[in-house]
Design a protein around this motif. Structure first.
Motif, PDB file in Angstrom:
ATOM      1  N   MET A  80       5.304  43.150  55.633  1.00 22.03           N
ATOM      2  CA  MET A  80       4.393  42.234  54.943  1.00 22.03           C
ATOM      3  C   MET A  80       4.415  40.878  55.633  1.00 22.03           C
ATOM      4  N   THR A  81       4.000  40.881  56.846  1.00 22.29           N
ATOM      5  CA  THR A  81       4.052  39.653  57.629  1.00 22.29           C
ATOM      6  C   THR A  81       3.085  38.603  57.098  1.00 22.29           C
ATOM      7  N   GLN A  82       1.922  39.071  56.540  1.00 22.29           N
ATOM      8  CA  GLN A  82       0.927  38.124  56.040  1.00 22.29           C
ATOM      9  C   GLN A  82       1.548  37.249  54.956  1.00 22.29           C
ATOM     10  N   ALA A  83       2.279  37.900  54.061  1.00 18.76           N
ATOM     11  CA  ALA A  83       2.845  37.198  52.914  1.00 18.76           C
ATOM     12  C   ALA A  83       3.752  36.068  53.378  1.00 18.76           C
ATOM     13  N   VAL A  84       4.529  36.354  54.413  1.00 19.57           N
ATOM     14  CA  VAL A  84       5.458  35.350  54.922  1.00 19.57           C
ATOM     15  C   VAL A  84       4.686  34.177  55.517  1.00 19.57           C
ATOM     16  N   ALA A  85       3.606  34.508  56.250  1.00 16.83           N
ATOM     17  CA  ALA A  85       2.833  33.484  56.933  1.00 16.83           C
ATOM     18  C   ALA A  85       2.162  32.530  55.944  1.00 16.83           C
ATOM     19  N   ILE A  86       1.713  33.121  54.771  1.00 19.53           N
ATOM     20  CA  ILE A  86       0.967  32.308  53.809  1.00 19.53           C
ATOM     21  C   ILE A  86       1.878  31.302  53.111  1.00 19.53           C
ATOM     22  N   GLN A  87       3.149  31.703  52.924  1.00 20.54           N
ATOM     23  CA  GLN A  87       4.043  30.863  52.130  1.00 20.54           C
ATOM     24  C   GLN A  87       4.319  29.511  52.807  1.00 20.54           C
ATOM     25  N   PRO A  88       3.940  28.387  52.161  1.00 24.57           N
ATOM     26  CA  PRO A  88       4.201  27.072  52.744  1.00 24.57           C
ATOM     27  C   PRO A  88       5.666  26.698  52.522  1.00 24.57           C
ATOM     28  N   ALA A  89       6.495  27.003  53.527  1.00 27.32           N
ATOM     29  CA  ALA A  89       7.940  26.895  53.362  1.00 27.32           C
ATOM     30  C   ALA A  89       8.392  25.472  53.058  1.00 27.32           C
ATOM     31  N   SER A  90       7.673  24.470  53.599  1.00 31.21           N
ATOM     32  CA  SER A  90       8.119  23.093  53.443  1.00 31.21           C
ATOM     33  C   SER A  90       8.010  22.604  52.001  1.00 31.21           C
ATOM     34  N   ASN A  91       7.079  23.214  51.210  1.00 32.12           N
ATOM     35  CA  ASN A  91       6.884  22.756  49.839  1.00 32.12           C
ATOM     36  C   ASN A  91       7.887  23.349  48.848  1.00 32.12           C
ATOM     37  N   VAL A  92       8.688  24.315  49.316  1.00 35.05           N
ATOM     38  CA  VAL A  92       9.616  24.959  48.396  1.00 35.05           C
ATOM     39  C   VAL A  92      10.767  24.018  48.080  1.00 35.05           C
ATOM     40  N   ARG A  93      10.944  23.743  46.752  1.00 32.11           N
ATOM     41  CA  ARG A  93      12.125  22.960  46.374  1.00 32.11           C
ATOM     42  C   ARG A  93      12.741  23.572  45.129  1.00 32.11           C
ATOM     43  N   ARG A  94      13.982  23.283  44.920  1.00 32.73           N
ATOM     44  CA  ARG A  94      14.688  23.850  43.764  1.00 32.73           C
ATOM     45  C   ARG A  94      14.126  23.228  42.490  1.00 32.73           C
ATOM     46  N   PRO A  95      13.884  24.050  41.451  1.00 35.51           N
ATOM     47  CA  PRO A  95      13.360  23.486  40.218  1.00 35.51           C
ATOM     48  C   PRO A  95      14.397  22.582  39.543  1.00 35.51           C
ATOM     49  N   GLY A  96      13.965  21.475  38.974  1.00 34.32           N
ATOM     50  CA  GLY A  96      14.855  20.585  38.240  1.00 34.32           C
ATOM     51  C   GLY A  96      15.135  21.131  36.857  1.00 34.32           C
ATOM     52  N   TRP A  97      15.762  20.300  35.998  1.00 32.66           N
ATOM     53  CA  TRP A  97      16.105  20.819  34.669  1.00 32.66           C
ATOM     54  C   TRP A  97      14.864  21.113  33.840  1.00 32.66           C
ATOM     55  N   ARG A  98      13.773  20.356  34.130  1.00 31.65           N
ATOM     56  CA  ARG A  98      12.536  20.633  33.388  1.00 31.65           C
ATOM     57  C   ARG A  98      12.012  22.013  33.770  1.00 31.65           C
ATOM     58  N   GLY A  99      12.104  22.317  35.036  1.00 33.29           N
ATOM     59  CA  GLY A  99      11.677  23.625  35.522  1.00 33.29           C
ATOM     60  C   GLY A  99      12.486  24.737  34.873  1.00 33.29           C
ATOM     61  N   SER A 100      13.785  24.525  34.777  1.00 30.26           N
ATOM     62  CA  SER A 100      14.648  25.525  34.136  1.00 30.26           C
ATOM     63  C   SER A 100      14.248  25.688  32.679  1.00 30.26           C
ATOM     64  N   GLY A 101      13.831  24.590  32.065  1.00 23.68           N
ATOM     65  CA  GLY A 101      13.383  24.642  30.671  1.00 23.68           C
ATOM     66  C   GLY A 101      12.214  25.599  30.506  1.00 23.68           C
ATOM     67  N   LEU A 102      11.333  25.632  31.492  1.00 24.13           N
ATOM     68  CA  LEU A 102      10.198  26.552  31.437  1.00 24.13           C
ATOM     69  C   LEU A 102      10.666  28.000  31.424  1.00 24.13           C
ATOM     70  N   PHE A 103      11.807  28.213  32.073  1.00 26.38           N
ATOM     71  CA  PHE A 103      12.320  29.571  32.204  1.00 26.38           C
ATOM     72  C   PHE A 103      13.158  29.979  30.975  1.00 26.38           C
ATOM     73  N   ALA A 104      13.563  28.969  30.190  1.00 22.74           N
ATOM     74  CA  ALA A 104      14.477  29.227  29.073  1.00 22.74           C
ATOM     75  C   ALA A 104      13.976  30.280  28.069  1.00 22.74           C
ATOM     76  N   PRO A 105      12.686  30.248  27.691  1.00 21.71           N
ATOM     77  CA  PRO A 105      12.244  31.275  26.729  1.00 21.71           C
ATOM     78  C   PRO A 105      12.518  32.685  27.234  1.00 21.71           C
ATOM     79  N   MET A 106      12.309  32.888  28.540  1.00 22.41           N
ATOM     80  CA  MET A 106      12.538  34.198  29.143  1.00 22.41           C
ATOM     81  C   MET A 106      14.017  34.585  29.033  1.00 22.41           C
ATOM     82  N   VAL A 107      14.880  33.615  29.363  1.00 24.73           N
ATOM     83  CA  VAL A 107      16.322  33.891  29.298  1.00 24.73           C
ATOM     84  C   VAL A 107      16.734  34.196  27.861  1.00 24.73           C
ATOM     85  N   THR A 108      16.225  33.394  26.917  1.00 23.79           N
ATOM     86  CA  THR A 108      16.549  33.619  25.506  1.00 23.79           C
ATOM     87  C   THR A 108      16.082  35.001  25.076  1.00 23.79           C
TER      88      THR A 108
END
Lengths: 298, 345
Positions: free
Chosen positions: A1-29
């Protein structure tokens, strides 16, 4: 799946902050409450002893697991694996061409075709299973059609006895799970670059060869996802097996239901549930491992 | 705490999640947990209309399923409908609330022979709802040979033409009857004696169904079977070609009751419902819809001569009928035996 790799803008990837984790909390709960907690309860119960209907002796024992390794229950597991395996293979054989057709159709028509695949989900699967009873029973629509077409008595001497047989169970299982095979394969087919198939043809591969050497490996992630989405739920299927077989064919799901509802041996039912969970994990491990390997290969 | 219930843990988990129902405002509501095909919707609607109490109606198809569900949802149901042996079992385990007969003046309508049942002397915990038998129904257009008992049903020539109740204890009791063993004497030795017979029988059965065997018999998918008398009576009402026979090897009856489980949230609503269905006119509606043996003497006076002459609903008094008793842990032996047989071992 080389296309998928090429499309991904690697420079914009950053670790989610605590607010981001909050978005994930309902799923974890949700997971903790409805997956982890019940599974933990099942695990604990599976080491207890059933004492008559619904009662439990809390002394630790491995007896329930020993009981699973007796011929009756090993047969049951084996039969469930066979039914789920056959369902998966049939769904793949039927589903792949359908997914291919939809994926290769003009983009404007794909939505409508996908809709056709999804329509059955708008009704409860139990109601759809009862509809099969009306179609398949001895004096039902299917035999009525055969008679009207004069296939009975010319080809078949008497009305076909399909309902309450293994065939009926297979029909219902394949029917129920087919969309779960079509949708992931469709996703892979849609992403497949047609120029790769052309390239295979240009380089001298016939249709068969390009299918097995190019198309299938490239769409394998979809097939692997489909296998997982069909095999795993099919192995635990109940109710449908009971309705379609008239109570004759029991799969592991029926037995677990029986232990919890009828026999009332909760610890043994829990142990069967845990065994099923292990079976799921093994299935996942095999199909995910296989899928990942194909991905690397591609 | 040696014994505790699965439901307790589930309830704890749910209350942690803030879903505990007790925190909600209590409104009067009857949680009825009854057999499938047994309580007509008209009767439930009529009760709500007369008393203003809405009814939550859930169904089950075996006493054992009812018990399992009851134990896993303590303090949920107000009214359950156990058969005689299950009443015995529930009383033994202290799972029933006494029924206050002064709140149910209509118990006076019950026939005297139902007022002092051996499983619950003096009706302290139970009030009979309907009674009936388990017997053989057959389509006389298709089955020409005489059918007198279980052995006439379970013959190789009827393979794939038979329907049977999906109830392990029932099926085992038929085999015990054939072998001349008391249906309540469920011991490992006796189960071993009936095992080969049951293995032969199970191969002949086309459909296991406790909910409603009528459509399959009516459509001709099967021609004979062992069913509840109420279903047989209904078939006979629709077409005289259907016959009902009490098995010659030994027949048994059941008496289904209304009982209030321990910790029922709304005991008054439950007693109001019992009193409501014991009115002759209401009881007649139940008999019209589900023609079992009505224990209500005042209601029987309202039935037509045809209804009272239906052999499935009102068998002759001369036949001796046994009843099931609580067999305790032997249930697990039955369950294990049937699991083995139904998995082909």
């Amino acid at each position: 799946m080389t296309q998928a790799v090429a499309i991904q803008p690697a420079s914009n990837v950053r670790r989610p902050g605590w607010r981001g984790s909050g978005l994930f909390a309902p799923m974890v709960t949700w997971l903790a409450l409805f997956v982890v907690a019940p599974t933990a309860i099942l695990l604990v119960y599976s080491f207890f002893t059933g004492e008559g209907i619904g009662e439990v002796d809390t002394h630790f024992t491995l007896e329930n697991y020993r009981r699973i390794f007796t011929p009756v229950y090993l047969d049951l597991f084996w039969r469930s694996i066979l039914y789920a395996g056959a369902t998966t293979i049939l769904c793949a054989l039927i589903g792949y061409p359908v997914a291919w057709y939809i994926g290769r159709a003009p983009a404007s028509r794909r939505g409508k075709l996908l809709m056709l695949v999804m329509i059955p989900f708008m009704t409860s699967f139990l109601i759809r299973t009862y509809a099969w009873l009306i179609i398949l029973h001895e004096h039902g629509l299917f035999n009525g059609f055969l008679e009207a077409a004069h296939l009975i008595p010319t080809v078949f001497s008497h009305p076909l006895n399909i309902l309450y047989t293994p065939t009926a169970v297979m029909i219902a299982l394949v029917y129920t799970y087919l969309p779960f095979m079509i949708l992931p394969i469709y996703t892979s087919v849609e992403k497949l670059d047609p120029s790769l198939i052309e390239a295979a043809a240009d380089l001298g591969a016939g249709p068969t060869r390009s299918f097995f050497r190019v198309i299938l490996p490239l769409t394998w992630p979809g097939v692997a996802a489909g296998i997982l989405m069909v095999f795993v739920p099919a192995i635990a299927m109940f109710a449908v097996t009971k309705i379609m077989s008239g109570g004759h064919i029991r799969l592991i799901g029926d037995e677990i239901q029986e232990q919890f509802e009828g026999g009332g041996d909760l610890p043994f039912g829990s142990a069967l549930g845990m065994a099923l969970l292990i079976l799921f994990l093994v299935t996942y491990w095999i199909s995910a491992g296989r899928g990942a390997k194909e991905l690397r290969g591609a | 705490m040696k014994h505790f219930h699965f439901g307790l843990i589930v309830a704890t988990v749910l209350s942690l999640a803030g879903c505990n129902r007790s925190s909600q405002k209590q409104q009067q509501r009857l949680h009825l947990f009854a057999w499938s095909e047994y309580v007509p919707q008209e009767v439930i609607d009529g009760f709500t209309k007369q008393t203003g109490i809405p009814v939550d109606y859930e169904v089950y198809d075996s006493n054992e399923k009812m018990l399992t569900k009851l134990l896993s949802s303590p303090g949920h149901y107000d009214l359950i409908q156990p058969s005689e042996y299950m009443v015995e079992h529930l009383i033994k385990r202290g799972l029933l609330e006494p029924v206050d007969q002064s709140a149910i003046p209509n118990v006076g309508n019950l026939l005297p022979e139902y007022r002092n049942p051996e499983y619950d002397p003096g009706m302290k915990y139970s009030v009979p709802y309907m009674a009936g038998t388990v017997g053989i129904a057959y389509n006389s257009d298709k089955i020409k040979d005489p059918i007198r008992g279980y052995q006439d049903v379970f013959q190789p020539k009827y393979a794939g033409r038979i329907i049977a109740l999906d109830d392990n204890r029932e099926i085992v009791s038929w085999a015990l009857d054939v072998k001349g063993i008391d249906i309540n004497d469920v011991t490992p030795a006796n189960l071993a004696k009936v095992k080969p017979l049951l293995a032969d029988w199970l191969k002949l059965i086309k459909i296991f169904n406790s909910d409603d065997p009528k459509p399959q018999l009516f459509s001709g998918d099967v021609d004979l079977g062992v069913v509840y008398c109420g279903d047989a009576a209904k078939l006979i009402e629709q077409d005289k070609k259907f016959k009902y026979v009490l098995p010659a090897e030994g027949a048994h009856r059941f008496i289904d009751n209304l009982c209030i489980p321990k910790d029922a949230p709304d005991k008054q609503a439950a007693e109001a419902f019992i009193n409501y269905i014991l009115q002759p006119e209401v009881s007649k509606i139940i008999s019209d819809k589900f023609p079992y043996t009505n224990p209500n003497g005042a209601a029987r006076k309202l039935l037509t001569p045809q209804q009272l002459a239906n052999p499935a609903s009102y068998p002759p008094d001369s036949v001796h009928l046994e009843i099931f008793h609580d067999i305790g842990k032997a249930n697990a032996d039955i369950s294990q035996l049937m699991t083995e047989l139904r998995n082909g071992r």
